[in-house]
Design an enzyme around this catalytic site. Structure first.
Site, PDB file in Angstrom:
ATOM      1  N   HIS A 166      13.294 -38.934 -24.875  1.00 55.05           N
ATOM      2  CA  HIS A 166      13.064 -39.710 -23.665  1.00 55.05           C
ATOM      3  C   HIS A 166      11.854 -40.630 -23.826  1.00 55.05           C
ATOM      4  CE1 HIS A 166      12.300 -39.658 -19.033  1.00 55.05           C
ATOM      5  NE2 HIS A 166      12.689 -40.815 -19.468  1.00 55.05           N
ATOM      6  N   HIS A 205      10.976 -44.969 -23.937  1.00 57.40           N
ATOM      7  CA  HIS A 205       9.776 -45.477 -23.255  1.00 57.40           C
ATOM      8  C   HIS A 205       8.802 -46.067 -24.266  1.00 57.40           C
ATOM      9  CE1 HIS A 205      10.191 -43.924 -19.033  1.00 57.40           C
ATOM     10  NE2 HIS A 205      11.096 -43.169 -19.629  1.00 57.40           N
ATOM     11  N   HIS A 242      18.827 -44.458 -22.193  1.00 58.18           N
ATOM     12  CA  HIS A 242      17.878 -43.889 -21.254  1.00 58.18           C
ATOM     13  C   HIS A 242      18.601 -43.172 -20.111  1.00 58.18           C
ATOM     14  CE1 HIS A 242      15.177 -43.977 -17.677  1.00 58.18           C
ATOM     15  NE2 HIS A 242      14.336 -43.477 -18.570  1.00 58.18           N
ATOM     16  N   ASN A 296      18.079 -39.276 -18.963  1.00 59.84           N
ATOM     17  CA  ASN A 296      17.138 -39.175 -17.850  1.00 59.84           C
ATOM     18  C   ASN A 296      17.713 -38.564 -16.580  1.00 59.84           C
ATOM     19  OD1 ASN A 296      14.349 -40.109 -16.735  1.00 59.84           O
ATOM     20  ND2 ASN A 296      15.825 -40.842 -15.229  1.00 59.84           N
ATOM     21  N   ILE A 345      12.392 -45.637 -14.698  1.00 59.27           N
ATOM     22  CA  ILE A 345      11.887 -44.387 -14.146  1.00 59.27           C
ATOM     23  C   ILE A 345      11.616 -43.444 -15.302  1.00 59.27           C
ATOM     24  CG2 ILE A 345      14.129 -43.304 -13.892  1.00 59.27           C
ATOM     25  CD1 ILE A 345      11.125 -42.936 -11.512  1.00 59.27           C
TER      26      ILE A 345
END
Length: 910
Positions: A556, A574, A761, A765, A910
């Site tokens: 992640h 990220h 993602h 997520n 997010i």
């Protein structure tokens, strides 16, 4: 939509009778409109009735030769055009802001090489009280018939407050409306001296830029890069790089020292520079900004108001869910769940508050009156939503088939790999970590292979593995020395059944090697009696804890997949993407077609990464508090980046082949043959990958007809060079980096980035709360090892295995804090933009052909969503359909707001 590509100048037109009167305040805020040139299409000149014929080649802009090459015009005449300016108003304004808005005036003019007159927006005072989110203003200004098409607008805000400029559309030119998608905060001159530049939606490669706006294009990029000096203000729009040196707080406590990630012992991607002063005790560490104070992120990267409200509501919810259990645990000394019913009560009844302490609790909150009001009006804030895993089958988490199904269709479906060598072998140094061979032997698993030998099962692609041994083992001594944390380095073996499902057949639990006679490895197989049943459940829980940490820290946060390592979720989607975003803003003009392609896939990522540095991955943050590795979490993440991350293998097809889950086969759809046919993440992911790649190929081929155009695009080459050599400086010399020499190279790089930012993602997520919100299904932390018969705890374990299991789970405080955070992380905000959607859907580019191609891409996304719906109703696909089985919707593109366990946003938001 035909829009001109070159700029043709005109001298400044004097202020005229068309300007509004002085009562509108003519010296507050100004717009300058710059012409983009003579249209290469047929363009009728208003009021002159002359026609500029279409030319076969592009003419240089703003030169005497250009003027001479245009058919002579008898006399330039003046005519009136109208600008429609859309300003987004704040949802919540205080009284002072309302008064200020009544005073703001906006002006429009143009400058070199040709300029229009100044013009003022009409009805600003009248519309300042309008409650709508978006308000349109109009103005009229005068240009000459030889003005050409506007190519850039400069804006000056001379008032004390910023405002959000969404779009400007200029009407009245023969070519049709000219659109300027702005989507930016315009700062006051006191905060940002100089003029803001906005370009029309017409894309230009650097060498095709009209001369009239070329200097503006270069100046705008210089402004965005800054000079690398000083501390950034919240109103700045500067993109720059720095290492992760702000995760610790050495001034507060020595135990809060954290190593710098990037540029030294711990290689890491770079993050956005803030320029804060160093700490008092370590000049190499940047001083902290603690909640609720904001950390710098370029102004246009900050959350829009609806997104911010959603996020803040989630934070408030987390405060209520964290503070109350803290008090309950402290006063009652009851830190542990006594029974499974205590966990269920979090969803059915809410947190067990002591009403006698209620007033004291509220007094300790920053705004007790507001919190009290929320509590009185919305008791649901004190109660957790039921995780999706419990809605279909409350006891699904106990089943081995569900345990295996979640490996390919749950939160982390990217760690599984085909077992190619038996027994598995570690790559760690045997002098330090002991014999590299796994303790899993043929006798452990042969009884589960339907009469096959292990070799036959390997040859028939029947054996699969998830392996966290090498990632965790180097850290186990330090992890197990922490309070309330106990971990193994795990690997699990799965067998593919004739029905196409997986079943777990062995879990290996490893502890640090202490010598030739030590028993550091333990193999647990499916149970044959009651005691073995509880040992098996504990072994699965320890494996899930490894998986939870690996998923969050690697897949992640970093965004990469590797065999044997899932600690890449946050790394993959990220941290590893951030340098490409920084480089895009620094090196690609807003006019660049590749910037226009990437823009929706960069939305909010820098802001969410900043919040993660402040609250999630920092010292005593949620990751350290709620995951087994504790203070060593980010060191594990850095180790994964150094040893496993490869950008060239980040694409889905390459990743599936690397993990042995597929083989190349040109006769199959997508050019791959999956060896585990019912693999929901891969099946749906390949649909999305193919749609993205097709869209990117059409887009790239539009602007890059051959390799020379790619090689000579100075901005494009600077973007990729900087992302690799500065943003990923610690790995810049690796030979696996893709080259950027032709269109195929560019298509591959862009497809990977869009895939990581959107579908990858989403898959990693939005299932965090639906699956992880119920602790027994997927605990992020374990507090007890599994006792051996010779251990003192073994007798207690046998006497009350139910109690021992709950004691091994997180405490109430750990559990509720984790649940509150993953609830927020799994939530879609109301302003989410999903794959196939765009802000300003029809005008994001002035290239009509690409607008049409994007609508075709959107239609393809809608089509594949229907295919996913069909798959989830197919009873032959047992990994996504059946009694008590959750459908696999994580890659279904659309979603409603909230926790839905579906939806593919355009970006890491997010």
């Amino acid at each position: 939509m035909a829009v001109a590509k070159e700029i043709m100048g005109i001298s400044l037109v004097q202020k005229s009778m068309f300007l509004p009167s002085a009562k509108y305040g003519l010296n507050q805020n100004k717009f300058w409109v710059l012409p983009a040139g003579v249209s290469s299409e047929k363009m009728k000149i208003l009021n002159n009735k002359r026609v500029v014929k279409k030319t076969a080649t592009t003419v240089a802009a703003v030169s005497e030769d250009l003027v001479k090459s245009v058919p002579p015009v008898e006399k330039a005449v003046k005519f009136k055009v109208r600008a429609i300016v859309t300003v987004r108003k704040k949802i919540k304004e205080d009284f002072q802001e309302t008064l200020v808005n009544q005073l703001i005036k906006l002006f429009i003019e143009t400058r070199t090489p040709k300029r229009s007159n100044e013009a003022v927006l009409m009805d600003w005072s009248k519309k300042s009280n309008v409650k709508a989110e978006r308000v349109n203003y109009t103005t009229e200004f005068i240009v000459g018939s030889d003005f050409g098409v506007p190519g850039a607008i400069e804006v000056t805000n001379k008032h004390q407050n910023e405002f959000f400029l969404e779009t400007i559309t200029i009407e009245g030119f023969a070519c049709g409306p000219v659109h300027f998608p702005c989507d930016s905060w315009v700062q006051s001159r006191k905060d940002l001296p100089g003029r803001r530049i906005f370009f029309s939606n017409q894309p230009y490669l650097p060498n095709e830029t009209p001369a009239g706006v070329k200097a503006l294009r270069e100046r705008d990029l210089r402004n965005l890069r800054g000079d690398g000096e000083g501390e950034r203000k919240l109103s700045d729009r500067i993109y720059d790089y720095d290492v992760y040196n702000d995760l610790g707080n050495p001034d507060k406590d020595y135990d809060l020292v954290r190593p710098t990630l990037g540029g030294g012992k711990f290689p890491y991607p770079r993050r956005c520079r803030t320029g804060r002063a160093p700490t008092n005790t370590d000049v190499h560490a940047e001083s902290r900004v603690e909640k609720p104070l904001p950390i710098y992120v370029p102004r246009d990267e900050q959350f829009e108001e609806s997104k911010l409200n959603t996020f803040l509501f989630g934070r408030l919810k987390a405060v209520l869910h964290t503070l109350f259990p803290t008090l309950v645990a402290t006063i009652s000394k009851n830190h542990d769940f006594k029974a499974f019913s205590d966990i269920d009560s979090l969803f059915n009844e809410g947190l067990p508050l002591n009403t006698g302490l209620h007033g004291e609790v509220l007094k300790r909150l920053p705004m007790p009156k507001i919190v009290n009001k929320i509590q009185e009006s919305s008791q649901s804030l004190l109660k957790y939503d039921t995780p999706l895993i419990l809605t279909k089958d409350k006891f699904a988490w106990l089943r081995d088939d569900e345990f295996a199904r979640q490996v390919i269709a749950g939160i982390n479906p990217v760690s599984i790999e085909r077992l190619m060598v038996f027994p598995p072998v570690s790559k760690l140094d045997p002098e330090i970590y002991g014999p590299p061979e796994s303790a899993i032997k043929e006798e452990h698993i042969v009884g589960y292979l339907d009469g096959m030998s292990v070799q036959q099962a390997l040859e028939e692609n029947k054996l699969y593995m998830v392996d966290y041994h090498d990632i965790y083992l180097p850290f186990l001594d330090r992890i197990n020395a922490l309070d309330d944390r106990k971990a193994y380095a795990t690997r699990a073996i799965f067998y593919k059944t004739p029905r196409g499902t997986l079943k777990p057949i062995a879990i290996e639990l490893s502890l640090p090697y202490t010598g030739p006679n030590c028993r550091s490895k333990r193999v647990v197989t499916p149970p044959v009696d009651a005691t073995a049943n509880w040992v098996w459940h504990l072994a699965k829980s320890h494996f899930c804890t490894n998986d939870a940490g690996a998923h969050q820290l690697v897949h992640h946060w970093y965004a990469l997949t590797t065999p044997s390592c899932s600690l890449f979720m946050m790394l993959r989607t990220h941290a590893a993407v951030e340098p490409f975003i920084l480089a895009a803003h620094r090196q690609l003009s807003a006019m660049h077609p590749i910037f226009k392609l990437l823009d929706p896939h960069m939305r909010y990522t820098l802001q969410i990464n900043v919040l993660a540095r402040q609250s999630l991955i920092s010292n005593e943050g949620v990751i350290e508090t709620c995951f087994t590795p504790g203070k060593y979490c980010m060191q594990i993440s850095a180790s994964a980046y150094k040893n496993f991350w490869r950008f060239d293998l980040e694409g889905l097809p390459s990743d599936l082949i690397r993990r042995g889950m597929a083989v190349a086969d040109p006769t199959q759809p997508h050019g791959l043959r999956l060896l585990l046919e019912d693999y929901p993440y891969a099946n749906d992911g390949l649909l999305i990958w193919e749609a993205i790649e097709k869209w990117v190929r059409i887009y790239v081929n539009r602007y890059y007809p051959d390799a020379s155009v790619v090689q000579n695009d100075t901005e494009l080459q600077a973007w990729y060079w900087e992302a690799k050599n500065v943003g990923h400086a610690d790995l810049r010399n690796e030979t696996w980096w893709p080259k950027l020499e032709n269109t195929d190279d560019l298509i591959k790089i862009l497809t990977i980035l869009i895939w990581l930012s959107s579908a990858q993602h989403a898959a990693l997520n939005f299932a965090q709360y639906p699956y992880g919100g119920y602790m027994p299904n997927r605990s992020p932390i374990m507090r007890r090892l599994i006792p051996e018969e010779s251990d003192a705890e073994y007798e207690n374990f046998v006497a009350d295995p139910h109690k021992y299991f709950l004691l091994a789970m997180p405490s109430m405080l750990q559990a509720t804090k984790y649940m509150a955070v993953v609830d927020s992380l799994s939530t879609h905000s109301p302003d989410e933009e999903y794959l196939g959607e765009r802000s300003h859907q029809s005008i994001w580019t002035g290239d009509a052909e690409m607008v049409e191609a994007f609508y075709e891409f959107s239609a393809e996304i809608q089509k594949l969503e229907k295919e996913i719906e069909k798959r989830n109703k197919n009873p032959n696909l047992r990994n996504r359909c059946g009694a008590g089985v959750l459908p696999y919707e994580l890659l279904a593109p659309s979603s409603e707001p909230g926790v839905t366990c579906r939806g593919v946003p355009n970006s890491v938001s997010i």
